[in-house]
Design a protein around this motif. Structure first.
Motif, PDB file in Angstrom:
ATOM      1  N   ASN A   1       8.823   6.036  -6.256  1.00 46.24           N
ATOM      2  CA  ASN A   1      10.158   5.905  -6.845  1.00 46.24           C
ATOM      3  C   ASN A   1      11.255   5.712  -5.802  1.00 46.24           C
ATOM      4  O   ASN A   1      12.424   5.551  -6.153  1.00 46.24           O
ATOM      5  CB  ASN A   1      10.478   7.100  -7.749  1.00 46.24           C
TER       6      ASN A   1
ATOM      7  N   ARG B   1      12.618  -0.063  -4.848  1.00 45.04           N
ATOM      8  CA  ARG B   1      13.052  -0.891  -5.958  1.00 45.04           C
ATOM      9  C   ARG B   1      11.859  -1.735  -6.424  1.00 45.04           C
ATOM     10  O   ARG B   1      10.792  -1.730  -5.814  1.00 45.04           O
ATOM     11  CB  ARG B   1      14.214  -1.792  -5.528  1.00 45.04           C
ATOM     12  N   ASP B   2      12.045  -2.490  -7.492  1.00 45.08           N
ATOM     13  CA  ASP B   2      10.947  -3.286  -8.034  1.00 45.08           C
ATOM     14  C   ASP B   2      10.451  -4.344  -7.064  1.00 45.08           C
ATOM     15  O   ASP B   2       9.323  -4.822  -7.183  1.00 45.08           O
ATOM     16  CB  ASP B   2      11.387  -3.968  -9.342  1.00 45.08           C
ATOM     17  N   ASP B   3      11.276  -4.714  -6.094  1.00 48.09           N
ATOM     18  CA  ASP B   3      10.892  -5.740  -5.117  1.00 48.09           C
ATOM     19  C   ASP B   3      10.272  -5.137  -3.859  1.00 48.09           C
ATOM     20  O   ASP B   3      10.168  -5.808  -2.833  1.00 48.09           O
ATOM     21  CB  ASP B   3      12.095  -6.602  -4.744  1.00 48.09           C
ATOM     22  N   ASP B   4       9.855  -3.848  -3.946  1.00 45.83           N
ATOM     23  CA  ASP B   4       9.242  -3.152  -2.807  1.00 45.83           C
ATOM     24  C   ASP B   4      10.173  -3.074  -1.601  1.00 45.83           C
ATOM     25  O   ASP B   4       9.749  -3.207  -0.441  1.00 45.83           O
ATOM     26  CB  ASP B   4       7.903  -3.799  -2.414  1.00 45.83           C
TER      27      ASP B   4
END
Length: 232
Positions: free
Chosen positions: A190, A193-196
């Motif tokens: 967590n 972010r979604d883009d690592d």
């Protein structure tokens, strides 16, 4: 707080649940109104009120409705509530029952694990460290794992921010560089972010390249135990 609780409870079931979460105070507050951090006594007082309201709600509307974030129990020095006290974990994304879920998942995974321990390391927030370190010792005892756990101080937002989800990549690097890491470094999923990419714009691949080992995001207790007590 009581007025907020009373107002929202009156809206039930349109308002389905309420999370009481301590304000996150960063080090970047120049020009803002003065706010104090949550002290141990404040945490204990808040928990006392929340648990009183939970009893009221169970008797009147059949649900606890209001829940205190894990951070309050950690600050208070109290044990977490039992797993079932979180009901359907509706507020888990606000840090309510997050650690209880992780511990429950890990306990189930240990019961099913037949693997051989790995040499690995874990970087986590200061709050989560209190729970992750005992799991690492359990992995050492039950499957021979060699696990090093490092608590990461948050310098991106300031030392008052102790949750794992707000760690920066540079925070993790400062905490583990030069330390014994083993074959891989596990980090809280967590924090990405979604883009690592971490909140300080460090890429997961950059952190891995700098450390010279795989950096693996972990999202639940099953995955954590699986990585520590690798099947095989």
């Amino acid at each position: 707080l009581y007025e907020t609780y009373r107002f929202l409870r009156a809206l039930y079931p349109a308002a389905m649940s309420l999370a009481v979460v301590p304000v996150g105070l960063t080090a970047h507050r120049a020009g803002l109104c003065a706010l104090g951090p949550v002290t141990q006594q404040m945490a204990r007082d808040t928990i006392k009120e929340v648990e009183k309201w939970q009893k009221e709600c169970l008797n009147s509307i059949g649900t606890r409705f209001v829940f205190a974030a894990d951070e309050y129990y950690i600050r208070a020095g109290y044990d977490l509530p039992p797993f079932e006290a979180y009901e359907d974990f509706a507020q888990i994304e606000n840090g309510v029952g997050l650690m209880s879920t992780l511990l429950s998942e890990a306990d189930e995974a240990f019961g099913e694990c037949r693997g051989k321990g790995t040499h690995i390391s874990i970087a986590t927030g200061e709050d989560a460290y209190l729970f992750i370190e005992p799991l690492a010792r359990r992995a050492q005892h039950e499957c021979g794992a060699n696990v090093h756990v490092y608590a990461v101080k948050n310098q991106t937002f300031g030392g008052g921010v102790t949750v794992s989800g707000l760690l920066g990549g540079k925070d993790i690097l400062r905490a583990v560089q030069g330390k014994v890491l083993g074959d891989a470094l596990l980090i809280p999923g967590n924090a990405l972010r979604d883009d690592d990419i971490f909140l300080d714009d460090v890429k997961l691949t950059e952190l891995s390249e700098t450390l010279g080992i795989p950096v693996v995001p972990i999202h639940d207790g099953y995955e954590l135990v699986s990585r520590m007590c690798k099947e095989g």
